[in-house]
Design a protein around this motif. Structure first.
Motif, PDB file in Angstrom:
ATOM      1  N   SER A 191      34.785 -59.024 -45.756  1.00 52.21           N
ATOM      2  CA  SER A 191      35.268 -60.177 -44.996  1.00 52.21           C
ATOM      3  C   SER A 191      36.640 -60.602 -45.493  1.00 52.21           C
ATOM      4  O   SER A 191      37.077 -60.196 -46.573  1.00 52.21           O
ATOM      5  CB  SER A 191      34.293 -61.355 -45.149  1.00 52.21           C
ATOM      6  N   THR A 246      37.184 -63.533 -46.449  1.00 56.07           N
ATOM      7  CA  THR A 246      36.884 -64.372 -47.616  1.00 56.07           C
ATOM      8  C   THR A 246      36.865 -63.542 -48.894  1.00 56.07           C
ATOM      9  O   THR A 246      37.324 -64.001 -49.937  1.00 56.07           O
ATOM     10  CB  THR A 246      35.528 -65.087 -47.418  1.00 56.07           C
ATOM     11  N   GLU A 247      36.348 -62.323 -48.818  1.00 57.80           N
ATOM     12  CA  GLU A 247      36.356 -61.449 -50.002  1.00 57.80           C
ATOM     13  C   GLU A 247      37.783 -61.120 -50.429  1.00 57.80           C
ATOM     14  O   GLU A 247      38.075 -61.033 -51.617  1.00 57.80           O
ATOM     15  CB  GLU A 247      35.591 -60.148 -49.728  1.00 57.80           C
ATOM     16  N   TYR A 303      39.160 -64.190 -52.103  1.00 57.92           N
ATOM     17  CA  TYR A 303      38.581 -64.266 -53.449  1.00 57.92           C
ATOM     18  C   TYR A 303      39.324 -63.317 -54.397  1.00 57.92           C
ATOM     19  O   TYR A 303      39.644 -63.687 -55.530  1.00 57.92           O
ATOM     20  CB  TYR A 303      37.093 -63.916 -53.367  1.00 57.92           C
ATOM     21  N   ASP A 334      39.143 -73.856 -50.140  1.00 58.90           N
ATOM     22  CA  ASP A 334      37.933 -74.318 -49.454  1.00 58.90           C
ATOM     23  C   ASP A 334      37.327 -73.284 -48.512  1.00 58.90           C
ATOM     24  O   ASP A 334      36.199 -73.447 -48.056  1.00 58.90           O
ATOM     25  CB  ASP A 334      38.203 -75.614 -48.684  1.00 58.90           C
ATOM     26  N   GLU A 335      38.063 -72.210 -48.227  1.00 56.99           N
ATOM     27  CA  GLU A 335      37.524 -71.151 -47.365  1.00 56.99           C
ATOM     28  C   GLU A 335      36.561 -70.229 -48.115  1.00 56.99           C
ATOM     29  O   GLU A 335      35.810 -69.472 -47.507  1.00 56.99           O
ATOM     30  CB  GLU A 335      38.658 -70.297 -46.789  1.00 56.99           C
ATOM     31  N   LEU A 336      36.612 -70.267 -49.457  1.00 57.32           N
ATOM     32  CA  LEU A 336      35.712 -69.424 -50.258  1.00 57.32           C
ATOM     33  C   LEU A 336      34.274 -69.897 -50.082  1.00 57.32           C
ATOM     34  O   LEU A 336      34.026 -71.071 -49.792  1.00 57.32           O
ATOM     35  CB  LEU A 336      36.101 -69.503 -51.741  1.00 57.32           C
ATOM     36  N   ASP A 337      33.316 -68.990 -50.294  1.00 55.19           N
ATOM     37  CA  ASP A 337      31.921 -69.430 -50.225  1.00 55.19           C
ATOM     38  C   ASP A 337      31.583 -70.192 -51.509  1.00 55.19           C
ATOM     39  O   ASP A 337      32.358 -70.209 -52.463  1.00 55.19           O
ATOM     40  CB  ASP A 337      30.972 -68.262 -49.942  1.00 55.19           C
ATOM     41  N   ASP A 338      30.440 -70.832 -51.533  1.00 55.82           N
ATOM     42  CA  ASP A 338      30.103 -71.742 -52.636  1.00 55.82           C
ATOM     43  C   ASP A 338      30.098 -71.047 -53.998  1.00 55.82           C
ATOM     44  O   ASP A 338      30.612 -71.595 -54.973  1.00 55.82           O
ATOM     45  CB  ASP A 338      28.746 -72.407 -52.385  1.00 55.82           C
ATOM     46  N   GLN A 347      31.721 -68.313 -54.876  1.00 49.26           N
ATOM     47  CA  GLN A 347      33.100 -67.964 -55.216  1.00 49.26           C
ATOM     48  C   GLN A 347      33.875 -69.195 -55.682  1.00 49.26           C
ATOM     49  O   GLN A 347      34.614 -69.144 -56.663  1.00 49.26           O
ATOM     50  CB  GLN A 347      33.796 -67.326 -54.007  1.00 49.26           C
ATOM     51  N   LYS A 348      33.685 -70.301 -54.979  1.00 49.58           N
ATOM     52  CA  LYS A 348      34.367 -71.549 -55.359  1.00 49.58           C
ATOM     53  C   LYS A 348      33.994 -71.957 -56.774  1.00 49.58           C
ATOM     54  O   LYS A 348      34.856 -72.351 -57.561  1.00 49.58           O
ATOM     55  CB  LYS A 348      33.979 -72.682 -54.405  1.00 49.58           C
TER      56      LYS A 348
END
Length: 194
Positions: free
Chosen positions: A52, A54-55, A58, A112-116, A118-119
Motif C-alpha cells: 500500500s 501507507t507502507e 512508513y 496521521d495517514e500511517l496505521d495505528d 506504524q504511528k
C-alpha cells in the motif's frame, strides 16, 4: 544474497520515486498506479514490494529516523562536546531536508495517514530522538557549558527551529546547508551557552 540486495535497491528506488511523487502531486493525489508508472513496474509487481501507499509512507518515516539517529550516535561515540553534537544534529536534519524534500514533507505532513501500529512505532522513534537531544542539552548544563534551563523546553525550541526549515530550505539558494545549519545553531547556542 544478490537477489536480496537487488530487492532492497528496488524498494529504495520505489521509496525515492514515491517521495518525489508525493512532493509533486501530494500524498492523497498520488496513486499506486502513478508510482508504478514512475518506476517502470506493473502495478501487481509494485504490490510485491509494497502492499500500500501507507507502507511506502512508513518506509519514508523509517529512513529519516534511522538516518538522523545513526549519525548522531556516531558523533556521540567520537566523544564530541554538547555544542558540537547539537551542531551535528542540525546539519543532519537540514541536509536531509535540502536533499530529500519529498521525504520530509511526507514525514511532517502525513504522519496521521500511517496505521495505528506504524504511528506508535514512529512516535516511539521520534520520542527517542527527542530524548537523545534532551540528553545532549542536559549534559551541556551539567558540564557548565550551557545555562541552567528546562532541557525539555530547550529541546522543543531546537527541534522547532530546525524542523520548520522544511517549509523554506529546499528553495534556499543564497546559502549552503552548512551555513544555514551553523547560523541557526549559533543563534540557538548563543542563548544556551554560559
Amino acid at each position: 544474497m544478490k537477489k536480496t540486495k537487488a530487492r532492497s535497491n528496488r524498494k529504495e528506488e520505489i521509496v525515492q520515486a514515491s517521495a518525489s511523487m508525493f512532493e509533486k502531486v501530494g500524498y492523497h493525489r498520488a496513486s499506486m498506479q502513478m508510482i508504478a508508472d514512475e518506476v517502470g513496474l506493473g502495478k501487481p509487481t509494485l504490490y510485491h514490494y509494497f502492499r500500500s501507499k501507507t507502507e511506502i509512507l512508513y518506509a519514508i518515516h523509517q529512513e529519516i529516523i534511522s538516518n538522523v539517529v545513526d549519525k548522531h550516535l556516531e558523533r556521540v561515540d567520537q566523544g564530541l562536546q554538547p555544542d558540537e553534537l547539537l551542531e551535528g544534529m542540525a546539519l543532519d536534519m537540514l541536509t536531509f531536508i535540502k536533499k530529500h524534500p519529498g521525504y520530509v514533507r511526507a514525514f511532517f505532513e502525513h504522519f496521521d495517514e500511517l496505521d495505528d501500529a506504524q504511528k506508535l512505532e514512529i512516535r516511539d522513534q521520534r520520542n527517542e530522538y527527542m530524548r537523545l537531544t534532551t540528553s545532549v542539552i542536559r549534559d551541556g548544563i551539567k558540564s557548565g557549558a550551557f545555562k541552567n534551563c528546562d532541557p525539555h523546553l530547550a529541546t522543543l525550541g531546537f527541534m522547532g527551529m530546525m524542523n520548520w526549515t522544511y517549509k523554506w530550505l529546499p528553495r534556499e539558494k543564497r546559502n549552503s546547508v552548512t551555513k544555514v545549519a551553523k547560523s541557526l545553531c549559533a543563534i540557538y547556542l548563543d542563548g544556551l551557552r554560559t
